[in-house]
Scaffold this motif. Sequence first.
Motif, PDB file in Angstrom:
ATOM      1  N   GLY A 198      26.941 -13.511  -7.338  1.00 33.74           N
ATOM      2  CA  GLY A 198      27.500 -12.313  -8.213  1.00 33.74           C
ATOM      3  C   GLY A 198      28.848 -12.216  -8.548  1.00 33.74           C
ATOM      4  N   ASN A 199      29.462 -13.144  -8.794  1.00 29.99           N
ATOM      5  CA  ASN A 199      30.927 -13.337  -9.400  1.00 29.99           C
ATOM      6  C   ASN A 199      30.625 -13.831 -10.877  1.00 29.99           C
ATOM      7  OD1 ASN A 199      32.553 -12.739  -7.238  1.00 29.99           O
ATOM      8  ND2 ASN A 199      32.250 -14.864  -6.237  1.00 29.99           N
ATOM      9  N   LEU A 200      31.562 -12.950 -11.563  1.00 30.98           N
ATOM     10  CA  LEU A 200      31.585 -13.339 -13.354  1.00 30.98           C
ATOM     11  C   LEU A 200      32.789 -14.106 -13.657  1.00 30.98           C
ATOM     12  CD1 LEU A 200      30.588 -12.759 -16.004  1.00 30.98           C
ATOM     13  CD2 LEU A 200      31.717 -10.566 -16.051  1.00 30.98           C
ATOM     14  N   TYR A 201      32.492 -15.192 -14.036  1.00 32.21           N
ATOM     15  CA  TYR A 201      33.570 -16.003 -14.429  1.00 32.21           C
ATOM     16  C   TYR A 201      33.572 -15.842 -16.208  1.00 32.21           C
ATOM     17  CZ  TYR A 201      33.392 -18.170 -10.206  1.00 32.21           C
ATOM     18  OH  TYR A 201      33.479 -18.436  -8.606  1.00 32.21           O
ATOM     19  N   ILE A 202      34.948 -16.043 -16.811  1.00 31.51           N
ATOM     20  CA  ILE A 202      35.077 -15.984 -18.295  1.00 31.51           C
ATOM     21  C   ILE A 202      35.965 -16.719 -18.557  1.00 31.51           C
ATOM     22  CG2 ILE A 202      34.662 -13.419 -18.360  1.00 31.51           C
ATOM     23  CD1 ILE A 202      37.297 -12.642 -18.680  1.00 31.51           C
ATOM     24  N   TRP A 203      35.872 -17.324 -19.916  1.00 32.99           N
ATOM     25  CA  TRP A 203      37.104 -18.121 -20.319  1.00 32.99           C
ATOM     26  C   TRP A 203      36.841 -18.252 -21.853  1.00 32.99           C
ATOM     27  CZ3 TRP A 203      32.868 -19.739 -17.692  1.00 32.99           C
ATOM     28  CH2 TRP A 203      31.828 -20.624 -18.422  1.00 32.99           C
ATOM     29  N   GLY A 204      38.140 -18.452 -22.467  1.00 27.32           N
ATOM     30  CA  GLY A 204      38.061 -18.433 -24.077  1.00 27.32           C
ATOM     31  C   GLY A 204      39.031 -17.543 -24.451  1.00 27.32           C
ATOM     32  N   ARG A 205      38.951 -16.839 -25.735  1.00 32.00           N
ATOM     33  CA  ARG A 205      39.710 -16.140 -26.506  1.00 32.00           C
ATOM     34  C   ARG A 205      39.963 -14.825 -25.536  1.00 32.00           C
ATOM     35  NH1 ARG A 205      38.282 -12.390 -31.960  1.00 32.00           N
ATOM     36  NH2 ARG A 205      40.400 -11.310 -31.991  1.00 32.00           N
ATOM     37  N   GLY A 206      41.420 -14.280 -25.147  1.00 28.58           N
ATOM     38  CA  GLY A 206      41.694 -13.285 -24.289  1.00 28.58           C
ATOM     39  C   GLY A 206      41.246 -11.858 -24.939  1.00 28.58           C
ATOM     40  N   PHE A 207      40.760 -11.113 -24.033  1.00 28.85           N
ATOM     41  CA  PHE A 207      40.226  -9.981 -24.368  1.00 28.85           C
ATOM     42  C   PHE A 207      41.566  -8.765 -24.255  1.00 28.85           C
ATOM     43  CE2 PHE A 207      36.679 -11.641 -21.999  1.00 28.85           C
ATOM     44  CZ  PHE A 207      35.654 -11.476 -23.132  1.00 28.85           C
ATOM     45  N   SER A 208      41.440  -7.856 -25.016  1.00 31.51           N
ATOM     46  CA  SER A 208      42.547  -6.729 -25.334  1.00 31.51           C
ATOM     47  C   SER A 208      43.862  -7.358 -25.556  1.00 31.51           C
ATOM     48  CB  SER A 208      42.539  -5.919 -24.204  1.00 31.51           C
ATOM     49  OG  SER A 208      41.150  -5.297 -24.040  1.00 31.51           O
ATOM     50  N   GLY A 209      44.037  -8.316 -26.437  1.00 29.96           N
ATOM     51  CA  GLY A 209      45.277  -8.977 -26.556  1.00 29.96           C
ATOM     52  C   GLY A 209      46.099  -9.904 -25.785  1.00 29.96           C
ATOM     53  N   THR A 210      45.373 -10.274 -24.524  1.00 30.53           N
ATOM     54  CA  THR A 210      45.654 -10.981 -23.539  1.00 30.53           C
ATOM     55  C   THR A 210      45.529 -12.503 -23.980  1.00 30.53           C
ATOM     56  OG1 THR A 210      43.454 -11.242 -22.436  1.00 30.53           O
ATOM     57  CG2 THR A 210      44.950  -9.439 -21.721  1.00 30.53           C
ATOM     58  N   SER A 211      46.362 -13.358 -23.189  1.00 31.09           N
ATOM     59  CA  SER A 211      46.381 -14.746 -23.576  1.00 31.09           C
ATOM     60  C   SER A 211      45.089 -15.537 -23.462  1.00 31.09           C
ATOM     61  CB  SER A 211      47.553 -15.415 -22.715  1.00 31.09           C
ATOM     62  OG  SER A 211      47.059 -15.420 -21.551  1.00 31.09           O
ATOM     63  N   ASN A 212      44.810 -16.507 -24.240  1.00 30.16           N
ATOM     64  CA  ASN A 212      43.562 -16.954 -24.103  1.00 30.16           C
ATOM     65  C   ASN A 212      43.504 -17.836 -22.704  1.00 30.16           C
ATOM     66  OD1 ASN A 212      43.021 -16.507 -26.872  1.00 30.16           O
ATOM     67  ND2 ASN A 212      43.923 -18.474 -27.370  1.00 30.16           N
ATOM     68  N   ASP A 213      42.218 -17.993 -22.232  1.00 30.65           N
ATOM     69  CA  ASP A 213      42.110 -18.710 -20.860  1.00 30.65           C
ATOM     70  C   ASP A 213      41.294 -20.063 -21.192  1.00 30.65           C
ATOM     71  OD1 ASP A 213      42.819 -16.668 -19.062  1.00 30.65           O
ATOM     72  OD2 ASP A 213      41.185 -15.486 -19.400  1.00 30.65           O
ATOM     73  N   TYR A 214      41.885 -21.165 -20.863  1.00 29.15           N
ATOM     74  CA  TYR A 214      41.334 -22.410 -21.395  1.00 29.15           C
ATOM     75  C   TYR A 214      40.659 -23.303 -20.208  1.00 29.15           C
ATOM     76  CZ  TYR A 214      44.880 -22.174 -25.140  1.00 29.15           C
ATOM     77  OH  TYR A 214      45.100 -21.593 -26.339  1.00 29.15           O
ATOM     78  N   TYR A 215      40.370 -22.286 -19.110  1.00 30.61           N
ATOM     79  CA  TYR A 215      39.344 -22.865 -18.192  1.00 30.61           C
ATOM     80  C   TYR A 215      38.991 -21.508 -17.616  1.00 30.61           C
ATOM     81  CZ  TYR A 215      43.551 -22.703 -15.166  1.00 30.61           C
ATOM     82  OH  TYR A 215      44.779 -22.042 -14.341  1.00 30.61           O
ATOM     83  N   PRO A 216      37.965 -21.577 -16.618  1.00 29.18           N
ATOM     84  CA  PRO A 216      37.228 -20.424 -16.152  1.00 29.18           C
ATOM     85  C   PRO A 216      38.072 -19.593 -15.113  1.00 29.18           C
ATOM     86  CG  PRO A 216      35.735 -22.104 -16.402  1.00 29.18           C
ATOM     87  CD  PRO A 216      36.844 -22.799 -16.567  1.00 29.18           C
ATOM     88  N   GLN A 217      38.102 -18.268 -15.214  1.00 28.75           N
ATOM     89  CA  GLN A 217      38.606 -17.379 -14.692  1.00 28.75           C
ATOM     90  C   GLN A 217      37.671 -16.351 -13.862  1.00 28.75           C
ATOM     91  OE1 GLN A 217      42.091 -17.513 -13.988  1.00 28.75           O
ATOM     92  NE2 GLN A 217      42.492 -19.122 -15.718  1.00 28.75           N
ATOM     93  N   CYS A 218      37.885 -16.249 -12.542  1.00 23.86           N
ATOM     94  CA  CYS A 218      36.822 -15.410 -11.804  1.00 23.86           C
ATOM     95  C   CYS A 218      37.385 -14.109 -11.774  1.00 23.86           C
ATOM     96  CB  CYS A 218      36.914 -15.733 -10.424  1.00 23.86           C
ATOM     97  SG  CYS A 218      35.702 -14.759  -9.489  1.00 23.86           S
ATOM     98  N   LEU A 219      36.723 -12.965 -12.188  1.00 18.45           N
ATOM     99  CA  LEU A 219      36.903 -11.578 -12.399  1.00 18.45           C
ATOM    100  C   LEU A 219      37.029 -11.149 -10.755  1.00 18.45           C
ATOM    101  CD1 LEU A 219      35.347 -10.170 -15.396  1.00 18.45           C
ATOM    102  CD2 LEU A 219      37.866 -10.698 -15.026  1.00 18.45           C
TER     103      LEU A 219
END
Length: 399
Positions: free
Chosen positions: A232-253
């Motif tokens: 049930g974990n969500l991982y996101i990467w790519g263009r940053g949301f709400s003006g945050t920096s881009n993620d160049y590898y998956p980040q777990c929320l």
Amino acid sequence: MKLMEEEEKKITEEEEEQVWWSWGAGTEGQLGTGRFQDEHLPQLLPSLSSSGPISLLSCGGAHVIALTTSGKVLTWGRGTSGQLGHGDLVNSLQPKPLEVFKSTVVTHVSAGWNHSGFVSDTGCLFTCGDGSFGQLGHCDYKSHSFPVKVSYFASKHVEQIACGMRHSLVLLKGHSRDQVYGFGSGKRGQLGICKDKIGSINVPQVTLGLGHVKITSICANGDHSAALSADGNLYIWGRGFSGTSNDYYPQCLTSSLSFTQAALGWNHALGLTGDGEVHMLGGDRHGELSKSQKMTPVKHLSEGSKEAIMEKIPGIDMIKVLEIAAGAEHSALITENGLTMTWGWGEHGQLGLGNTSDQSNPQMVRLGHICTNRHTTFKVYCGSGFTFAVRKDRLPSRT
């Protein structure tokens, strides 16, 4: 044995009736109405309803791919890059069977901005459409108007394909490591293949940081990528949301929430929990996130996870949600009572409310149905500026 299986399959297909609607941007035929025009209210689609039970619909920039329960494929909408797979570069007003898969059983499909992906029951991956960023995975930057097998995965078993704006993700079946691959544009980090900014990659590369988890589904839209794990974990990467920096590898929320579904827009992400609650990250340009909501800033942690709170969508308290979907800058959901609700950007009528206004909170779309039968289910799908919905009626089994 084969005849018996075919008969059982036929009975199963006949036991389900489907009613389809579409609305929103339609100037390239993507609504399947037979007209090149936008629709501000839901339009019934007899041609799609009569094409046989559809198990999956994928909506892209301006084209749609439908997968039937028997593993056949139909496409329609914008075809100027060859993304419809019919060997030409023209738009299609109506759902058209993809003859190239006449003898192939397809199990998964995905529509990107101008490209398409198809997975067969044998684990083969086929892609077509715009390849100018390497998003077709054929080790070049060529475009194709027919689906072409991706040779890189010839010795692997592909389970899912997710097509974004200029990139693609692939999920392999039964792998504990090296299970997710990315190819195409990586400018915003959406491939997740390195910790620095890169251009385009035309050869599939392993997405980093997911080898220790079991991924069950992937999704891509715009310059974003996401994956859901079995726990049930969500991982996101790519263009940053709400003006945050881009993620160049998956980040777990990091969250106490357990997600069962995820959906990506161009500026927002949705997550559905097992309890039927919808949460959102980013997306305050056109009201995808309520103007009254305040997002918790995203903080990067040294161990590579992300501390962020996905805020609960307002206006639907005490309502259990069963399905979610996200377009470029609008969103949709289905409640347990069978209601379809939309919010966000409405310029093309993609909210289905009879106007072109934006909406900050979910609004009910009138499809003339209330779910009072436990044998009736509903689903909703979003393209960049358009929406599809379906009512599935399960008929009594034949004896």
